[in-house]
Each structure stands twice: as C-alpha cells, then as structure tokens.
Design a protein around this motif. Structure first.
Motif, PDB file in Angstrom:
ATOM      1  N   GLY A  18      14.338  -4.948  -6.206  1.00  0.00           N
ATOM      2  CA  GLY A  18      13.284  -4.033  -6.387  1.00  0.00           C
ATOM      3  C   GLY A  18      11.951  -5.027  -6.161  1.00  0.00           C
ATOM      4  O   GLY A  18      10.872  -4.406  -5.662  1.00  0.00           O
ATOM      5  N   GLN A  19      11.927  -6.252  -7.096  1.00  0.00           N
ATOM      6  CA  GLN A  19      10.943  -7.147  -6.972  1.00  0.00           C
ATOM      7  C   GLN A  19      10.540  -7.582  -5.656  1.00  0.00           C
ATOM      8  O   GLN A  19       9.404  -7.527  -5.080  1.00  0.00           O
ATOM      9  CB  GLN A  19      11.028  -8.157  -7.801  1.00  0.00           C
ATOM     10  N   ALA A  20      11.593  -7.862  -4.761  1.00  0.00           N
ATOM     11  CA  ALA A  20      11.362  -8.392  -3.519  1.00  0.00           C
ATOM     12  C   ALA A  20      10.807  -7.350  -2.510  1.00  0.00           C
ATOM     13  O   ALA A  20       9.712  -7.398  -1.677  1.00  0.00           O
ATOM     14  CB  ALA A  20      12.721  -8.730  -3.020  1.00  0.00           C
ATOM     15  N   LEU A  21      11.263  -6.239  -2.590  1.00  0.00           N
ATOM     16  CA  LEU A  21      10.592  -5.049  -2.063  1.00  0.00           C
ATOM     17  C   LEU A  21       9.203  -4.682  -2.482  1.00  0.00           C
ATOM     18  O   LEU A  21       8.531  -4.351  -1.405  1.00  0.00           O
ATOM     19  CB  LEU A  21      11.671  -3.768  -2.164  1.00  0.00           C
ATOM     20  N   ARG A  22       9.096  -4.556  -3.590  1.00  0.00           N
ATOM     21  CA  ARG A  22       7.376  -4.388  -4.128  1.00  0.00           C
ATOM     22  C   ARG A  22       6.629  -5.410  -3.635  1.00  0.00           C
ATOM     23  O   ARG A  22       5.478  -5.030  -3.100  1.00  0.00           O
ATOM     24  CB  ARG A  22       7.399  -4.322  -5.743  1.00  0.00           C
ATOM     25  N   ALA A  23       7.114  -6.746  -3.440  1.00  0.00           N
ATOM     26  CA  ALA A  23       6.229  -7.846  -2.920  1.00  0.00           C
ATOM     27  C   ALA A  23       5.945  -7.636  -1.739  1.00  0.00           C
ATOM     28  O   ALA A  23       4.836  -7.929  -0.925  1.00  0.00           O
ATOM     29  CB  ALA A  23       6.840  -9.288  -3.566  1.00  0.00           C
ATOM     30  N   ALA A  24       6.935  -7.396  -0.794  1.00  0.00           N
ATOM     31  CA  ALA A  24       6.783  -7.009   0.476  1.00  0.00           C
ATOM     32  C   ALA A  24       5.959  -5.670   0.936  1.00  0.00           C
ATOM     33  O   ALA A  24       5.192  -5.845   1.920  1.00  0.00           O
ATOM     34  CB  ALA A  24       8.019  -6.890   1.544  1.00  0.00           C
ATOM     35  N   ARG A  25       5.881  -4.941   0.233  1.00  0.00           N
ATOM     36  CA  ARG A  25       5.294  -3.787   0.174  1.00  0.00           C
ATOM     37  C   ARG A  25       3.597  -4.088   0.252  1.00  0.00           C
ATOM     38  O   ARG A  25       2.803  -3.356   0.865  1.00  0.00           O
ATOM     39  CB  ARG A  25       5.463  -2.432  -0.707  1.00  0.00           C
ATOM     40  N   GLY A  26       3.271  -5.043  -0.583  1.00  0.00           N
ATOM     41  CA  GLY A  26       1.783  -5.534  -0.719  1.00  0.00           C
ATOM     42  C   GLY A  26       0.935  -4.504  -1.155  1.00  0.00           C
ATOM     43  O   GLY A  26       1.111  -3.761  -2.108  1.00  0.00           O
ATOM     44  N   GLU A  27      -0.196  -4.234  -0.192  1.00  0.00           N
ATOM     45  CA  GLU A  27      -1.127  -3.476  -0.834  1.00  0.00           C
ATOM     46  C   GLU A  27      -0.815  -1.897  -0.280  1.00  0.00           C
ATOM     47  O   GLU A  27      -1.663  -0.976  -0.529  1.00  0.00           O
ATOM     48  CB  GLU A  27      -2.440  -3.535  -0.187  1.00  0.00           C
ATOM     49  N   ARG A  28       0.134  -1.516   0.669  1.00  0.00           N
ATOM     50  CA  ARG A  28       0.549  -0.532   1.120  1.00  0.00           C
ATOM     51  C   ARG A  28       0.867   0.602   0.070  1.00  0.00           C
ATOM     52  O   ARG A  28       1.517   0.235  -1.019  1.00  0.00           O
ATOM     53  CB  ARG A  28       1.358  -0.455   2.243  1.00  0.00           C
ATOM     54  N   SER A  29       0.698   1.797   0.176  1.00  0.00           N
ATOM     55  CA  SER A  29       1.029   2.739  -0.994  1.00  0.00           C
ATOM     56  C   SER A  29       2.333   3.047  -1.133  1.00  0.00           C
ATOM     57  O   SER A  29       3.122   2.877  -0.049  1.00  0.00           O
ATOM     58  CB  SER A  29       0.123   3.923  -1.014  1.00  0.00           C
ATOM     59  N   MET A  30       2.997   3.385  -2.068  1.00  0.00           N
ATOM     60  CA  MET A  30       4.341   3.823  -2.349  1.00  0.00           C
ATOM     61  C   MET A  30       4.584   4.971  -1.245  1.00  0.00           C
ATOM     62  O   MET A  30       5.763   5.148  -0.950  1.00  0.00           O
ATOM     63  CB  MET A  30       4.584   4.158  -3.879  1.00  0.00           C
ATOM     64  N   VAL A  31       3.722   5.921  -1.462  1.00  0.00           N
ATOM     65  CA  VAL A  31       3.792   7.262  -0.829  1.00  0.00           C
ATOM     66  C   VAL A  31       3.845   6.857   0.815  1.00  0.00           C
ATOM     67  O   VAL A  31       4.923   7.463   1.451  1.00  0.00           O
ATOM     68  CB  VAL A  31       2.552   7.969  -0.886  1.00  0.00           C
ATOM     69  N   GLU A  32       3.034   5.901   1.372  1.00  0.00           N
ATOM     70  CA  GLU A  32       3.312   5.368   2.880  1.00  0.00           C
ATOM     71  C   GLU A  32       4.678   4.792   3.200  1.00  0.00           C
ATOM     72  O   GLU A  32       5.251   5.295   4.044  1.00  0.00           O
ATOM     73  CB  GLU A  32       2.288   4.336   3.184  1.00  0.00           C
ATOM     74  N   ILE A  33       5.157   4.164   2.184  1.00  0.00           N
ATOM     75  CA  ILE A  33       6.496   3.385   2.349  1.00  0.00           C
ATOM     76  C   ILE A  33       7.635   4.254   2.070  1.00  0.00           C
ATOM     77  O   ILE A  33       8.659   4.343   2.934  1.00  0.00           O
ATOM     78  CB  ILE A  33       6.623   2.197   1.534  1.00  0.00           C
ATOM     79  N   ALA A  34       7.314   5.159   1.271  1.00  0.00           N
ATOM     80  CA  ALA A  34       8.580   6.115   1.018  1.00  0.00           C
ATOM     81  C   ALA A  34       8.651   7.193   2.097  1.00  0.00           C
ATOM     82  O   ALA A  34       9.750   7.325   2.647  1.00  0.00           O
ATOM     83  CB  ALA A  34       8.262   6.988  -0.539  1.00  0.00           C
ATOM     84  N   ALA A  35       7.349   7.677   2.579  1.00  0.00           N
ATOM     85  CA  ALA A  35       7.618   8.414   3.705  1.00  0.00           C
ATOM     86  C   ALA A  35       7.994   7.708   4.828  1.00  0.00           C
ATOM     87  O   ALA A  35       8.860   8.378   5.754  1.00  0.00           O
ATOM     88  CB  ALA A  35       6.112   9.055   3.774  1.00  0.00           C
TER      89      ALA A  35
END
Length: 90
Positions: A18-35
C-alpha cells in the motif's frame, strides 16, 4: 470456507504494498487512480492503508498500471522495504 488468519509478515507486506502504491500515485487524486484502475476509491484507500493486505492480483496490476509502475518494480520495491524493515530492531 474458513480463511486462515494472516501472519505478521503477510500483514506487513500488505502495508508495504500500500505504501509503495501510494508513493507512486504522487499528487494524483485517489479518485483519478481508482477510476483508471476500475476499482472504487474506498478499495484503493484500503489497499493504500494496508487494510486489504492481500488484494487480488488483477487489482494490484490495474493500480500499478494506473500509477505507471511495472509489477516487477513494485515487487522489488516491496521486497526491499520488507528486508529493510526486518533489519530494524524492534
């Protein structure tokens, strides 16, 4: 079917994933990545927080793809973090 409880190492690996995926998400929103991954925002939140320590393979693959991280790189990152965590005395 009864599920065998996860051991501490398995729970830790889920948190590190989870930490690795969160770090890779960066500034992008959760909504954007989830979609982009085809999952709910709540599912992504739970994965990032380690509350789903063993998410389905295709879910992990979809999230990794959405954040631009190869599965090989993700595996290496989680393994390295787990090895580093195990070297730290409690």
């Amino acid at each position: 079917m009864v599920r065998v409880p996860l051991n501490e190492q398995q729970r830790q690996r889920g948190e590190l994933l989870g930490q690795a995926l969160r770090a890779a998400r960066g500034e992008r929103s959760m909504v954007e990545i989830a979609a982009a991954s085809g999952i709910s925002t709540e599912t992504l939140r739970k994965i990032e927080k380690g509350r789903i320590p063993t998410p389905a393979f295709f879910t992990v693959a979809a999230v990794a793809d959405a954040v631009g991280l190869s599965l090989d790189a993700l595996c290496r990152e989680v393994a390295a973090a787990q090895a580093a965590h195990q070297r730290i005395p409690a």
